[in-house]
Design a protein around this motif. Sequence first.
Motif, PDB file in Angstrom:
ATOM      1  N   GLU A 223     -25.855 110.547  99.775  1.00 35.59           N
ATOM      2  CA  GLU A 223     -25.368 111.416  98.421  1.00 35.59           C
ATOM      3  C   GLU A 223     -26.411 112.704  98.574  1.00 35.59           C
ATOM      4  N   PRO A 224     -27.133 113.097  98.289  1.00 34.81           N
ATOM      5  CA  PRO A 224     -28.194 114.216  98.537  1.00 34.81           C
ATOM      6  C   PRO A 224     -27.771 114.983  99.756  1.00 34.81           C
ATOM      7  N   GLU A 225     -27.343 114.674 100.907  1.00 37.71           N
ATOM      8  CA  GLU A 225     -26.707 115.492 102.111  1.00 37.71           C
ATOM      9  C   GLU A 225     -25.067 115.779 101.953  1.00 37.71           C
ATOM     10  N   THR A 226     -24.108 115.170 101.186  1.00 37.85           N
ATOM     11  CA  THR A 226     -22.999 115.035 101.261  1.00 37.85           C
ATOM     12  C   THR A 226     -22.999 116.237  99.957  1.00 37.85           C
TER      13      THR A 226
ATOM     14  N   LEU B  67     -23.795 119.715 101.214  1.00 40.10           N
ATOM     15  CA  LEU B  67     -22.887 120.752 102.095  1.00 40.10           C
ATOM     16  C   LEU B  67     -21.340 120.461 101.827  1.00 40.10           C
ATOM     17  N   LEU B  68     -21.618 120.238 100.273  1.00 40.82           N
ATOM     18  CA  LEU B  68     -20.005 120.448  99.285  1.00 40.82           C
ATOM     19  C   LEU B  68     -20.161 121.202  98.339  1.00 40.82           C
ATOM     20  N   ALA B  69     -21.868 122.310  98.441  1.00 45.91           N
ATOM     21  CA  ALA B  69     -22.298 122.977  97.608  1.00 45.91           C
ATOM     22  C   ALA B  69     -21.537 124.192  98.636  1.00 45.91           C
ATOM     23  N   LEU B  70     -21.833 123.789  99.386  1.00 43.55           N
ATOM     24  CA  LEU B  70     -21.728 125.600 100.169  1.00 43.55           C
ATOM     25  C   LEU B  70     -19.908 126.002 100.277  1.00 43.55           C
ATOM     26  N   PRO B  71     -19.778 127.528 100.607  1.00 41.31           N
ATOM     27  CA  PRO B  71     -18.718 127.692 100.609  1.00 41.31           C
ATOM     28  C   PRO B  71     -18.286 127.504 101.782  1.00 41.31           C
TER      29      PRO B  71
ATOM     30  N   GLU C  79     -16.203 128.382 104.217  1.00 38.14           N
ATOM     31  CA  GLU C  79     -16.710 128.727 105.648  1.00 38.14           C
ATOM     32  C   GLU C  79     -17.662 127.775 106.765  1.00 38.14           C
ATOM     33  N   LEU C  80     -18.898 127.836 106.146  1.00 38.65           N
ATOM     34  CA  LEU C  80     -20.284 127.017 106.306  1.00 38.65           C
ATOM     35  C   LEU C  80     -20.642 125.241 106.319  1.00 38.65           C
ATOM     36  N   GLN C  81     -18.959 124.908 105.701  1.00 39.01           N
ATOM     37  CA  GLN C  81     -19.413 123.259 105.523  1.00 39.01           C
ATOM     38  C   GLN C  81     -19.028 122.634 107.442  1.00 39.01           C
ATOM     39  N   ARG C  82     -19.046 122.974 108.003  1.00 39.91           N
ATOM     40  CA  ARG C  82     -17.924 122.757 109.014  1.00 39.91           C
ATOM     41  C   ARG C  82     -19.767 122.668 110.338  1.00 39.91           C
ATOM     42  N   ASP C  83     -20.072 123.903 110.331  1.00 41.63           N
ATOM     43  CA  ASP C  83     -21.340 124.128 111.280  1.00 41.63           C
ATOM     44  C   ASP C  83     -22.524 123.162 110.519  1.00 41.63           C
ATOM     45  N   ARG C  84     -22.719 122.889 108.675  1.00 37.01           N
ATOM     46  CA  ARG C  84     -23.120 122.187 107.800  1.00 37.01           C
ATOM     47  C   ARG C  84     -23.811 120.458 108.330  1.00 37.01           C
ATOM     48  N   PHE C  85     -22.253 120.447 108.755  1.00 39.01           N
ATOM     49  CA  PHE C  85     -21.249 118.898 109.250  1.00 39.01           C
ATOM     50  C   PHE C  85     -22.613 118.315 110.647  1.00 39.01           C
ATOM     51  N   PHE C  86     -22.156 119.856 111.856  1.00 44.02           N
ATOM     52  CA  PHE C  86     -22.870 118.829 112.639  1.00 44.02           C
ATOM     53  C   PHE C  86     -24.211 119.236 113.212  1.00 44.02           C
ATOM     54  N   ASP C  87     -24.478 120.245 111.626  1.00 43.55           N
ATOM     55  CA  ASP C  87     -25.865 120.209 111.963  1.00 43.55           C
ATOM     56  C   ASP C  87     -26.583 118.461 111.406  1.00 43.55           C
ATOM     57  N   LEU C  88     -26.188 117.839 110.551  1.00 51.46           N
ATOM     58  CA  LEU C  88     -26.670 116.745 110.050  1.00 51.46           C
ATOM     59  C   LEU C  88     -26.258 115.642 110.985  1.00 51.46           C
ATOM     60  N   TRP C  89     -25.024 115.953 111.071  1.00 50.72           N
ATOM     61  CA  TRP C  89     -24.550 114.535 112.555  1.00 50.72           C
ATOM     62  C   TRP C  89     -25.995 114.336 113.800  1.00 50.72           C
ATOM     63  N   ALA C  90     -26.040 115.448 114.202  1.00 48.69           N
ATOM     64  CA  ALA C  90     -27.140 115.860 115.466  1.00 48.69           C
ATOM     65  C   ALA C  90     -28.184 115.414 114.796  1.00 48.69           C
TER      66      ALA C  90
END
Length: 303
Positions: free
Chosen positions: A150-153, A156-160, A162-173
Amino acid sequence: MSNSNPPCVNLYFCPLSSSLIKSEIAATIRSWLPQDEIDKVDRYIQQTAKVQGLMVRGYLRALLSHHGKLQPDEWQFEYGEKGKPRLTQAQFERTGIDFNLSHSGDWLLLAIHQQPVEDKIPSTLDLGVDIERCRTSTNIHSILNHYFSEPETAALLALPNELQRDRFFDLWALKESYIKAKGLGLALSLKSFGFDLSTMEQRILALKSSEHTKFGQLKSGFSQQMVFKQGVALQLFSSKTEVMVAATNDTLVEEAANWHCALGHLDDDYRFAISVKGLSCQHKPIEYDAEIASINDVVKAMA
């Protein structure tokens, strides 16, 4: 390990394009492999997959030999319950080498840490790495609720947008690197841990290359000066439903504090992450040595 030197992890970024390997180099790698590994490579249906499978094994054996006093054909591996590879106990005690590897698209990432073995038997590390290609086709929002805490989500959703996809793959890695370090595979719930990127410290990681590897020949966006973020905070949770228990559970907080997690971007498309537990990093930061490795160069060096 000497108290005078901080621990060091060697990171090798290895191109996997099948057009790079020379036929005589491929033949040399095959000569290093036991029959069971040759059979695994030959079972790939696509020729590209066969060549990449051979290259991964060649990089691993050659670069291990760069650190340890064994020939490429002498390395022996065993596997954890969920398939995590490691050296046999006898070779680990002889060389002090822990390693982990990950490949995605046209890149292999290999991490090697070597402990001195002159005076005592080395202790095993929990070491995991992941390299990920940022894919525009991935529906990131359908994955968030199933695999992210929940904190990760929320972060991520608090970001604009256009930045959410990059954050997703950062967290996934980061999540993949931690799973691989633990060696538990998907038996470890992805919601039982998470990462807080607000704590990380941005640095520059210099990427070395041999004289035969020209950075100008690599794709656009590739740089010898990589953005590298250390101090990513690991959060451990007691259950999928009680995600904030980590804030008050001293055992979970102490366990999380023993982990060192870092995140970097290789180029515009690829990011990578490292999770490691077992290095003395409380008082001295872990040092990283990063290098581009050419399959032809590393194999020739062992000839």
